[in-house]
Design a protein around this motif. Structure first.
Motif, mmCIF file in Angstrom:
data_model
loop_
_atom_site.group_PDB
_atom_site.id
_atom_site.type_symbol
_atom_site.label_atom_id
_atom_site.label_comp_id
_atom_site.label_asym_id
_atom_site.label_seq_id
_atom_site.Cartn_x
_atom_site.Cartn_y
_atom_site.Cartn_z
ATOM 1 N N ALA A 77 34.129 41.504 47.814
ATOM 2 C CA ALA A 77 35.209 42.483 47.685
ATOM 3 C C ALA A 77 36.053 42.212 46.447
ATOM 4 O O ALA A 77 36.441 43.135 45.720
ATOM 5 C CB ALA A 77 36.079 42.459 48.939
ATOM 6 N N LYS A 78 36.327 40.923 46.205
ATOM 7 C CA LYS A 78 37.128 40.552 45.036
ATOM 8 C C LYS A 78 36.414 40.951 43.746
ATOM 9 O O LYS A 78 37.033 41.488 42.810
ATOM 10 C CB LYS A 78 37.388 39.043 45.047
ATOM 11 C CG LYS A 78 38.301 38.548 43.928
ATOM 12 C CD LYS A 78 39.722 39.000 44.126
ATOM 13 C CE LYS A 78 40.646 38.362 43.115
ATOM 14 N NZ LYS A 78 42.048 38.819 43.279
ATOM 15 N N PRO A 100 38.554 46.650 40.724
ATOM 16 C CA PRO A 100 38.596 47.147 39.332
ATOM 17 C C PRO A 100 39.286 46.148 38.401
ATOM 18 O O PRO A 100 40.296 45.550 38.755
ATOM 19 C CB PRO A 100 39.416 48.441 39.456
ATOM 20 C CG PRO A 100 39.192 48.890 40.866
ATOM 21 C CD PRO A 100 39.085 47.639 41.685
ATOM 22 N N ASN A 101 38.683 45.942 37.255
ATOM 23 C CA ASN A 101 39.223 45.064 36.200
ATOM 24 C C ASN A 101 39.138 43.575 36.539
ATOM 25 O O ASN A 101 39.688 42.758 35.796
ATOM 26 C CB ASN A 101 40.674 45.426 35.861
ATOM 27 C CG ASN A 101 40.810 46.857 35.370
ATOM 28 O OD1 ASN A 101 39.971 47.342 34.615
ATOM 29 N ND2 ASN A 101 41.855 47.536 35.816
#
Length: 216
Positions: free
Chosen positions: A15-16, A20-21
């Motif tokens: 998930a991490k 985004p980014n």
């Protein structure tokens, strides 16, 4: 060293990484815990028990990138490129990840061929490899033959010899001890029960497997 059976990355890390980014490595607790459980709470390289606090270090364990983040930035988030290691400093002498630094090792701890090349001296605890490149990296990059690590491995060898001396070196006892040292056992502390390998288990496994070949 022992063969590490690599599992799936923790869902929290997946998930991490999908955030985004999120393109630069930043560890999270779930990642560290998954690696500890996977390796049975021993260092991937020297097989010391972890977490452990070395006097000169602030950390109790280190997440290690087999292929360094500086040389292989595309692998910095890859769970299959990660191991858990001890802090790597005994008596001020660096080893394991701390000695390796930003360099990369060429061998894999996930395949049995590595263990097949590894041997340990029952005279002084030296770790060796029959493959010259691995032998070089064990010493030059990981410093696994520093004084304290050799002494610790020798102590474990002498302890298992003492046990088997009492049992008259029976084949059945060697087989039983081998199973014990190959198996994760429950370790208790004030916080939780956990499954872990005995420290330096790879040394005893090598020693017992070599001994059992003599009974064949």
């Amino acid at each position: 060293m022992i063969k590490i059976n690599k599992g799936k990355e923790p869902l929290e890390w997946t998930a991490k990484c999908n955030t985004p980014n999120f393109t630069h490595y930043q560890p999270i607790p779930a990642l560290r815990q998954a690696l500890l459980v996977e390796q049975g709470y021993i260092c991937a390289y020297c097989m010391r028990q972890i977490p452990v606090k070395d006097l000169s270090e602030k950390e109790t364990s280190k997440i290690e990138h087999i292929k360094s983040r500086s040389d292989y930035p595309d692998l910095q988030l890859d769970y299959n490129n990660m191991l858990i290691c001890c802090p790597g400093s005994i008596d001020g002498d660096s080893h394991c990840d701390k000695s390796k630094g930003h360099q990369s090792i060429s061998f894999s701890l996930f395949v049995p061929q590595l263990q097949q090349s590894i041997s340990y001296s029952s005279k002084d605890g030296t770790i060796k490899s029959s493959v010259p490149t691995i032998e070089d990296e064990l010493n030059r990059l990981l410093n696994l033959n520093n004084r304290r690590l050799k002494a610790n491995r020798l102590q474990v060898i002498e302890a298992i010899i003492a046990i088997l001396d009492k049992k008259k070196w029976k084949k059945s006892e060697c087989e039983q001890q081998l199973e014990v040292w190959k198996t994760k056992t429950v370790k208790q502390n004030e916080h939780e029960d956990k499954l872990g390998f005995k420290p330096y288990c790879g040394v005893v496994i090598y020693f017992l497997e070599k001994k059992l070949k003599q009974y064949a």
